[in-house]
Design a protein around this motif. Structure first.
Motif, PDB file in Angstrom:
ATOM      1  N   ILE A 170       0.844  -1.186   0.000  1.00 30.42           N
ATOM      2  CA  ILE A 170       0.000   0.000   0.000  1.00 30.42           C
ATOM      3  C   ILE A 170       0.885   1.244   0.000  1.00 30.42           C
ATOM      4  O   ILE A 170       2.059   1.188   0.363  1.00 30.42           O
ATOM      5  CB  ILE A 170      -0.957   0.020   1.209  1.00 30.42           C
ATOM      6  CG1 ILE A 170      -0.172  -0.090   2.519  1.00 30.42           C
ATOM      7  CG2 ILE A 170      -1.972  -1.101   1.091  1.00 30.42           C
ATOM      8  CD1 ILE A 170      -1.054  -0.035   3.754  1.00 30.42           C
ATOM      9  N   ALA A 171       0.319   2.355  -0.442  1.00 34.56           N
ATOM     10  CA  ALA A 171       1.096   3.578  -0.619  1.00 34.56           C
ATOM     11  C   ALA A 171       0.360   4.758  -0.020  1.00 34.56           C
ATOM     12  O   ALA A 171      -0.876   4.779   0.056  1.00 34.56           O
ATOM     13  CB  ALA A 171       1.376   3.828  -2.106  1.00 34.56           C
ATOM     14  N   VAL A 172       1.136   5.754   0.399  1.00 32.80           N
ATOM     15  CA  VAL A 172       0.613   6.997   0.965  1.00 32.80           C
ATOM     16  C   VAL A 172       0.823   8.103  -0.045  1.00 32.80           C
ATOM     17  O   VAL A 172       1.944   8.315  -0.528  1.00 32.80           O
ATOM     18  CB  VAL A 172       1.308   7.332   2.296  1.00 32.80           C
ATOM     19  CG1 VAL A 172       0.829   8.669   2.837  1.00 32.80           C
ATOM     20  CG2 VAL A 172       1.070   6.231   3.319  1.00 32.80           C
ATOM     21  N   ASP A 173      -0.241   8.807  -0.372  1.00 34.53           N
ATOM     22  CA  ASP A 173      -0.141   9.925  -1.312  1.00 34.53           C
ATOM     23  C   ASP A 173       0.668  11.044  -0.665  1.00 34.53           C
ATOM     24  O   ASP A 173       0.418  11.449   0.464  1.00 34.53           O
ATOM     25  CB  ASP A 173      -1.539  10.420  -1.666  1.00 34.53           C
ATOM     26  CG  ASP A 173      -1.499  11.450  -2.779  1.00 34.53           C
ATOM     27  OD1 ASP A 173      -0.488  11.476  -3.501  1.00 34.53           O
ATOM     28  OD2 ASP A 173      -2.458  12.218  -2.906  1.00 34.53           O
ATOM     29  N   GLY A 174       1.653  11.533  -1.379  1.00 36.86           N
ATOM     30  CA  GLY A 174       2.511  12.586  -0.847  1.00 36.86           C
ATOM     31  C   GLY A 174       3.936  12.150  -0.668  1.00 36.86           C
ATOM     32  O   GLY A 174       4.827  12.983  -0.524  1.00 36.86           O
ATOM     33  N   GLY A 229       6.437  -0.200  -0.040  1.00 34.20           N
ATOM     34  CA  GLY A 229       7.396  -1.081   0.580  1.00 34.20           C
ATOM     35  C   GLY A 229       8.640  -0.386   1.079  1.00 34.20           C
ATOM     36  O   GLY A 229       9.415  -0.974   1.837  1.00 34.20           O
ATOM     37  N   SER A 230       8.865   0.870   0.670  1.00 33.18           N
ATOM     38  CA  SER A 230      10.018   1.604   1.175  1.00 33.18           C
ATOM     39  C   SER A 230       9.810   1.966   2.636  1.00 33.18           C
ATOM     40  O   SER A 230       8.695   1.915   3.164  1.00 33.18           O
ATOM     41  CB  SER A 230      10.257   2.858   0.337  1.00 33.18           C
ATOM     42  OG  SER A 230       9.128   3.723   0.401  1.00 33.18           O
ATOM     43  N   VAL A 289       6.053   2.448   4.370  1.00 37.81           N
ATOM     44  CA  VAL A 289       5.554   1.475   5.343  1.00 37.81           C
ATOM     45  C   VAL A 289       5.275   2.139   6.682  1.00 37.81           C
ATOM     46  O   VAL A 289       4.248   1.895   7.327  1.00 37.81           O
ATOM     47  CB  VAL A 289       6.561   0.319   5.492  1.00 37.81           C
ATOM     48  CG1 VAL A 289       6.189  -0.578   6.659  1.00 37.81           C
ATOM     49  CG2 VAL A 289       6.621  -0.495   4.210  1.00 37.81           C
ATOM     50  N   ARG A 290       6.189   2.993   7.122  1.00 37.08           N
ATOM     51  CA  ARG A 290       6.007   3.640   8.421  1.00 37.08           C
ATOM     52  C   ARG A 290       4.814   4.592   8.421  1.00 37.08           C
ATOM     53  O   ARG A 290       4.012   4.592   9.359  1.00 37.08           O
ATOM     54  CB  ARG A 290       7.279   4.388   8.821  1.00 37.08           C
ATOM     55  CG  ARG A 290       7.241   4.936  10.231  1.00 37.08           C
ATOM     56  CD  ARG A 290       8.565   5.532  10.624  1.00 37.08           C
ATOM     57  NE  ARG A 290       8.954   6.623   9.739  1.00 37.08           N
ATOM     58  CZ  ARG A 290      10.086   7.299   9.871  1.00 37.08           C
ATOM     59  NH1 ARG A 290      10.953   6.957  10.816  1.00 37.08           N
ATOM     60  NH2 ARG A 290      10.391   8.288   9.056  1.00 37.08           N
ATOM     61  N   GLU A 291       4.666   5.391   7.382  1.00 40.17           N
ATOM     62  CA  GLU A 291       3.555   6.340   7.330  1.00 40.17           C
ATOM     63  C   GLU A 291       2.219   5.605   7.202  1.00 40.17           C
ATOM     64  O   GLU A 291       1.215   6.005   7.807  1.00 40.17           O
ATOM     65  CB  GLU A 291       3.741   7.295   6.153  1.00 40.17           C
ATOM     66  CG  GLU A 291       2.716   8.406   6.066  1.00 40.17           C
ATOM     67  CD  GLU A 291       2.794   9.372   7.232  1.00 40.17           C
ATOM     68  OE1 GLU A 291       1.755   9.998   7.548  1.00 40.17           O
ATOM     69  OE2 GLU A 291       3.875   9.508   7.826  1.00 40.17           O
ATOM     70  N   ALA A 292       2.190   4.517   6.426  1.00 40.66           N
ATOM     71  CA  ALA A 292       0.958   3.744   6.304  1.00 40.66           C
ATOM     72  C   ALA A 292       0.561   3.134   7.642  1.00 40.66           C
ATOM     73  O   ALA A 292      -0.622   3.146   8.024  1.00 40.66           O
ATOM     74  CB  ALA A 292       1.142   2.653   5.248  1.00 40.66           C
ATOM     75  N   ALA A 293       1.534   2.600   8.374  1.00 39.77           N
ATOM     76  CA  ALA A 293       1.236   2.016   9.680  1.00 39.77           C
ATOM     77  C   ALA A 293       0.753   3.074  10.660  1.00 39.77           C
ATOM     78  O   ALA A 293      -0.143   2.823  11.476  1.00 39.77           O
ATOM     79  CB  ALA A 293       2.468   1.303  10.224  1.00 39.77           C
ATOM     80  N   LEU A 294       1.319   4.263  10.587  1.00 34.88           N
ATOM     81  CA  LEU A 294       0.880   5.347  11.470  1.00 34.88           C
ATOM     82  C   LEU A 294      -0.569   5.737  11.196  1.00 34.88           C
ATOM     83  O   LEU A 294      -1.360   5.930  12.123  1.00 34.88           O
ATOM     84  CB  LEU A 294       1.793   6.565  11.290  1.00 34.88           C
ATOM     85  CG  LEU A 294       3.165   6.499  11.964  1.00 34.88           C
ATOM     86  CD1 LEU A 294       4.028   7.672  11.528  1.00 34.88           C
ATOM     87  CD2 LEU A 294       3.011   6.484  13.488  1.00 34.88           C
ATOM     88  N   ARG A 295      -0.942   5.844   9.934  1.00 36.21           N
ATOM     89  CA  ARG A 295      -2.312   6.251   9.597  1.00 36.21           C
ATOM     90  C   ARG A 295      -3.324   5.167   9.950  1.00 36.21           C
ATOM     91  O   ARG A 295      -4.408   5.458  10.469  1.00 36.21           O
ATOM     92  CB  ARG A 295      -2.405   6.598   8.115  1.00 36.21           C
ATOM     93  CG  ARG A 295      -1.548   7.800   7.725  1.00 36.21           C
ATOM     94  CD  ARG A 295      -1.929   8.357   6.379  1.00 36.21           C
ATOM     95  NE  ARG A 295      -1.080   9.493   6.023  1.00 36.21           N
ATOM     96  CZ  ARG A 295      -1.260  10.259   4.958  1.00 36.21           C
ATOM     97  NH1 ARG A 295      -2.275  10.004   4.140  1.00 36.21           N
ATOM     98  NH2 ARG A 295      -0.450  11.271   4.712  1.00 36.21           N
ATOM     99  N   ALA A 331       9.979  -7.596   7.044  1.00 42.03           N
ATOM    100  CA  ALA A 331      10.485  -6.577   6.136  1.00 42.03           C
ATOM    101  C   ALA A 331      10.023  -5.200   6.582  1.00 42.03           C
ATOM    102  O   ALA A 331       9.043  -5.053   7.317  1.00 42.03           O
ATOM    103  CB  ALA A 331      10.013  -6.871   4.707  1.00 42.03           C
ATOM    104  N   GLY A 332      10.740  -4.186   6.108  1.00 40.26           N
ATOM    105  CA  GLY A 332      10.375  -2.830   6.479  1.00 40.26           C
ATOM    106  C   GLY A 332      11.194  -2.327   7.657  1.00 40.26           C
ATOM    107  O   GLY A 332      12.060  -3.020   8.184  1.00 40.26           O
ATOM    108  N   PRO A 333      10.928  -1.112   8.096  1.00 39.04           N
ATOM    109  CA  PRO A 333      11.712  -0.545   9.195  1.00 39.04           C
ATOM    110  C   PRO A 333      11.431  -1.257  10.515  1.00 39.04           C
ATOM    111  O   PRO A 333      10.351  -1.792  10.733  1.00 39.04           O
ATOM    112  CB  PRO A 333      11.240   0.914   9.246  1.00 39.04           C
ATOM    113  CG  PRO A 333       9.854   0.875   8.682  1.00 39.04           C
ATOM    114  CD  PRO A 333       9.872  -0.202   7.636  1.00 39.04           C
TER     115      PRO A 333
END
Length: 473
Positions: A187-191, A197-198, A202-208, A233-235
């Protein structure tokens, strides 16, 4: 209506320095590959004492902060509920990881289907956000698993897409009983300019998704990928942003699966779920203690049975060892499956120095039956005896249980929960047990197996091969 694109910058994860573009090395602290794309939004100053402003937090006595009543929701899969401590907690975020093909998507689809069938008419269902598969592919899997058919199908809604904001908006408009996101790396975050997967994505998606879960009191189940070495995988921060980290383990070509909790804020991390992959999905194993005993050919050279504890559940596992002449002029091979290779090397050295059994110049192959992975030291004595049995081409008694940790001095150390291990062994027909001398006095206790306390590895070898008619050499 188009959503406004946020501004992003690259923030160093070591010193928090901000840069307008990515660079290989942080110019502030000199750390390499530490810049992560992050959304940057101005934080307006909050005026004080303005009408409508939330009151400032004040300290309160710990004894006056009631724990409240957290009502868990059962998933409908007993092994999953056991691992979670009773069910899903409202507002929690769970991360499920595992190797490709191990059954992660199958498990979450079964959880979603079981949860919808446990809800009544008019109640919230499940929203399944599929970012890796199309809706048609997901429907084919559900049909193959026998999950389609009945009025509960209408309460399992599927959203095929990769945009995080679209998923959150759909879940906010009609809050479900559970939100499933498969997977967080797609999944991806606009902006953010980084690909799905970067680290930043990943971090911003998990936060939202975490903010949505807490605001709407909806549990969120994320599916995560793993790296080549078996880690998520991921941070690393992704594991800190969720309330529970679950790992689905096992041999993808075998049928048994273990579900472990690496982290659980709402329950214990000592429990384990045992399931079997069948034609209709993952099913509960009725007798997990006997599931890893292999085919029953226990009276063979190089085989020993140990009792390990997975949480509060004792499991009997079959240790298989093959000692063979070394091939070539190189170093002897040490190959393990489900065991710690360093522990195997340690036991080989202990046997040579403390027990007079030297296999250091021969190839040694060791594995656990059933695809189980165990790191508990209580497996040491069984592994040591299996090495001796294979090296000397002798068989241990088929009704012998071995349990104990081995030290560098060749001592057999006590283990926790010995009584539970012995009770399970007696239920499965084991009549003899080698146990540490400091934890058991020997003899027969109730209906359990007859115990033989041993203090050293040398003594354990003598007692084990002197029992009954278990020898063949």
């Amino acid at each position: 209506m188009a959503r406004a694109r946020g501004a992003s910058a690259y923030v160093c994860q070591a010193c928090a320095a901000v840069f307008p573009r990515w660079e290989g090395q942080c110019r502030a602290c000199g750390t390499w590959n530490s810049l992560v794309e992050t959304l940057v939004a101005p934080s307006p100053a909050r005026p004080r004492n303005r009408p409508g402003t939330p009151p400032a937090a004040v300290p309160q006595a710990l004894g006056r902060l009631g724990t409240g009543s957290t009502s868990r929701r059962r998933t409908g899969l007993p092994e999953v509920d056991r691992l979670l401590g009773g069910g899903l907690v409202p507002g929690s975020v769970l991360l499920l990881g595992g190797e490709p093909g191990i059954g992660k998507s199958t498990l979450v689809l079964q959880v979603a289907a079981a949860l919808t069938r446990s809800t009544g008419d008019g109640e919230a269902g499940v929203l399944y956000a599929s970012a890796e598969e199309s809706g048609a592919q997901l429907s084919l899997r559900a049909e193959r698993l026998g999950l389609i058919g009945g009025p509960a199908d209408e309460r399992l809604q599927v959203l095929a897409g990769t945009d995080v904001d679209t998923i959150v908006d759909a879940a906010t408009a009609a809050p479900p009983a559970l939100l499933v996101v498969d997977s967080v790396q797609t999944i991806a975050v606009d902006g953010l300019d980084g690909p799905p997967g970067s680290v930043g994505q990943v971090r911003e998606a998990a936060l939202r998704l975490g903010a949505f879960a807490r605001a709407m009191s909806v549990p969120v189940l994320l599916v995560g990928h793993v790296t080549k070495d078996g880690t998520l995988a991921g941070p690393r921060a992704l594991e800190h942003l969720v309330d529970a980290v679950l790992m689905l383990e096992g041999d993808r070509y075998g049928s048994l699966r273990l579900l472990r909790a690496l982290k659980n804020r709402h329950g214990s991390t000592e429990e384990v779920g045992v399931m079997e992959m069948t034609g209709t999905g993952l099913a509960e194993v009725r007798d997990p203690a006997a599931a890893f005993l292999g085919s029953g050919q226990r009276e063979a050279p190089g085989v020993a049975v140990a009792a390990v504890l997975e949480g509060t559940r004792p499991l009997l596992v079959e240790v298989q060892v093959l000692v063979a002449p070394a091939v070539g002029l190189g170093l002897p091979r040490r190959t393990v499956a489900g065991l710690d290779g360093n522990r195997l090397a340690l036991l080989i050295a202990v046997l040579a120095r403390r027990a007079g059994v030297d296999v250091s110049g021969r190839d040694v192959y060791a594995s656990l039956a059933g695809g189980l992975s165990v790191s508990e030291p209580a497996l040491d004595l069984a592994l040591a005896l299996a090495i001796v049995a294979s090296a000397q081409d002798r068989a241990l008694p088929g009704d012998l249980l071995v349990c104990g940790e081995v030290s560098l001095l060749g001592e057999v150390r006590p283990v926790q929960g010995l009584e539970r291990r012995l009770r399970e062994a007696a239920r499965l027909g084991f009549r003899h047990a080698l146990v540490p001398a400091r934890s058991e006095r020997g003899g027969r206790h109730g209906q359990g197996p007859r115990t033989f306390p041993v203090a050293t590895v040398r003594e354990a070898i003598e007692v084990a091969f002197g029992l009954g008619t278990g020898t063949s050499g």
